[in-house]
Write an enzyme that holds these catalytic residues in place. Structure first.
Site, PDB file in Angstrom:
ATOM      1  N   ASN A 142       0.832  -1.197   0.000  1.00 54.12           N
ATOM      2  CA  ASN A 142       0.000   0.000   0.000  1.00 54.12           C
ATOM      3  C   ASN A 142       0.873   1.256   0.000  1.00 54.12           C
ATOM      4  O   ASN A 142       0.832   2.077   0.911  1.00 54.12           O
ATOM      5  CB  ASN A 142      -0.953   0.002   1.187  1.00 54.12           C
ATOM      6  CG  ASN A 142      -2.131   0.932   0.966  1.00 54.12           C
ATOM      7  OD1 ASN A 142      -2.229   1.586  -0.061  1.00 54.12           O
ATOM      8  ND2 ASN A 142      -3.004   1.006   1.941  1.00 54.12           N
TER       9      ASN A 142
ATOM     10  N   HIS B 139      -8.217   3.623   8.907  1.00 50.90           N
ATOM     11  CA  HIS B 139      -8.796   2.354   8.489  1.00 50.90           C
ATOM     12  C   HIS B 139     -10.172   2.122   9.096  1.00 50.90           C
ATOM     13  O   HIS B 139     -11.034   1.510   8.462  1.00 50.90           O
ATOM     14  CB  HIS B 139      -7.877   1.198   8.883  1.00 50.90           C
ATOM     15  CG  HIS B 139      -6.741   0.983   7.937  1.00 50.90           C
ATOM     16  ND1 HIS B 139      -5.516   1.561   8.111  1.00 50.90           N
ATOM     17  CD2 HIS B 139      -6.661   0.256   6.807  1.00 50.90           C
ATOM     18  CE1 HIS B 139      -4.718   1.196   7.120  1.00 50.90           C
ATOM     19  NE2 HIS B 139      -5.387   0.410   6.310  1.00 50.90           N
TER      20      HIS B 139
END
Length: 494
Positions: free
Chosen positions: A349, A380
């Site tokens: 990522n 998140h």
């Protein structure tokens, strides 16, 4: 470690009030049809956009308008009325962009964007009781939050700070004119990245829309020495085909491995109570490996969509090959061969890691590692598993850095020792990552504690012992600071 929540696929129906945290561990469902359909349509639209609406044929305003219209349509198609949250956040933050002072625009924008995202995350737990919605809009909201805050900080750098106080990278990315409403919408909601990302820089995006993106990168190379009289026109077709092949392989692995080794195995009675420690260690690694292909699929496909539109050219490598990895979110080879926790995170990522570095790690004056991990967890969501992962990640990161600083130099005296060191650190890194990220897919407290109990909390204990008994060399914090013109001039005077 960005999560695409709608790809976690924990169920095919809305959660009821009777859903328990353990129910999240049901087998992974197929990839959502809407998501795959949108991304495949976006791929064809991207080719069409590059060929028939190239900068030489179409004005920037038309290009901005069309990518925005397509993006809005995709969001509504995928998420229905939940897409309103996305539009509300974009409009609120544009209001801040045009009304707030440049000295505080980044603070207000960051607080509003992260606050709104967090409220949406909380609603998914306390309103829907740990349910995973079939129309989970939090994924695009997370991507837009990254872009909104990235742009706000870059506007602040360009208009609210002195050039000599910026690092070289901050100067390069600084935005010196506030974007128009159309540019703002296009940057945040364009069809290439609104569904699955990745985050990118505003100046790079505007250069792409205006047709300066590729030539700006090529001008960094002396083409006359290479026998070229004019700048070449690199085609992304080869890169797109390569990434689509990787996407297909990832999809096949996802449909086979993930069903063969589901995450539910980690809370089975056999795993928790009957298997020996070595078996648990190996099985945890296999299950975590089996959970990766869905991310490989989503991120590589998203990268291919951007490349197909002509966006993502990063320059020329040392062999003279054209590179289309400006927006790549992962390097699979480096992930699977990582010999350190840091190397693994840097290649997983990538764009989210870059965002965390630019808005947090390089800017906070205290505890940069801790605050960056906390921001990552908050971004998140609010599932407890995320915080288990990131708190464990802090321990492992500090411990790994400590061991590396104290002992790595001992293995550099010969090639044989270096090979031994690489093999051992590869195995340790892969096992450590599997242990650390397991709560990220387990999500709830009970299965996480059950897993860690069955593993005797071994990595927590080892990491704490390393931190307590090995000397921590303090130079890491100094190295993280970006060099500004002021700091360079000060060194010269000294």
């Amino acid at each position: 470690m960005q999560c695409l929540p709608w790809l976690l696929g924990a169920g095919s129906h809305l959660a009821s009030t009777s859903v328990k945290p353990q129910d999240l561990l049901r087998p992974v469902s197929p990839l959502p049809v809407n998501f795959v359909a949108c991304q495949l349509f976006a791929l064809f639209a991207a080719f069409w956009f590059r060929i028939y609406l190239s900068p030489g044929k179409t004005s920037p305003d038309v290009r901005h308008a069309l990518v925005t219209i397509f993006g809005i349509y995709f969001v509504i198609f995928c998420f229905g009325w939940y897409s309103v949250h996305l539009f509300v956040l974009v409009l609120m933050c544009y209001g801040i962009m045009v009304t707030a002072s440049v000295s505080s625009i980044h603070r207000y924008t960051f607080l509003v964007a992260m606050g709104y995202l967090t409220i949406c995350h909380i609603s998914r737990i306390y309103i829907f009781h740990y349910g995973i919605l079939t129309t989970d809009f939090s994924g695009p909201l997370m991507i837009v939050t990254q872009k909104i805050t990235t742009l706000a900080f870059q506007v602040h750098d360009g208009l609210g700070r002195r050039a000599e106080d910026l690092s070289a990278e901050q100067q390069r990315l600084a935005v010196k004119v506030k974007p128009s409403f159309l540019e703002y919408l296009s940057y945040l909601l364009n069809f290439m990245s609104v569904i699955a990302g990745p985050c990118n820089n505003f100046k790079d995006y505007i250069a792409f829309i205006e047709g300066r993106h590729i030539h700006a990168k090529l001008l960094e190379v002396n083409w006359k020495q290479r026998g070229f009289h004019n700048l070449p026109e690199p085609s992304p077709t080869g890169a797109v085909i390569h990434k689509l092949c990787m996407t297909l392989v990832s999809l096949l692995l996802f449909l086979t491995l993930t069903k063969t080794f589901p995450v539910t195995c980690l809370v089975d009675d056999w795993f928790v109570h009957k298997a020996n420690f070595l078996t648990r260690l190996c099985y945890l690694y296999i299950v975590m490996q089996a959970s990766k292909p869905k991310y490989y699929f989503a991120w590589t496909l998203a990268d291919a969509v951007n490349n197909a539109a002509g966006f993502g050219f990063s320059g020329v490598d040392k062999n003279g090959n054209f590179c289309w990895d400006l927006l790549s979110n992962l390097n699979i080879w480096k992930i699977e061969t990582a010999t350190s926790f840091k190397m693994y995170l840097e290649n997983w990522n990538i764009q989210t890691a870059t965002w965390l570095k630019r808005v947090c790690y390089e800017r906070v004056p205290w505890y940069p590692t801790v605050l960056t991990f906390f921001l990552s967890a908050l971004w998140h969501g609010v599932y407890p598993g995320y915080y288990f992962t990131f708190l464990t990640g802090i321990l492992v990161t500090v411990a790994a850095r400590t061991v590396r600083n104290n002992y790595r130099h001992c293995f550099l005296s010969s090639r044989a020792l270096k090979v031994v060191y690489d093999v051992v650190t590869w195995a340790v890194t892969q096992l450590a990552v599997s242990y650390t990220v397991a709560p990220f897919v387990l999500l709830a407290v009970e299965p996480t504690i059950s897993l860690y109990k069955s593993m005797y909390f071994y990595l927590h204990i080892i990491s704490l012992l390393i931190i307590l008994f090995l000397p921590i060399k303090p130079h890491a914090h100094i190295q993280r600071q970006p060099q500004t013109l002021n700091s360079v001039n000060k060194k010269k005077k000294d």
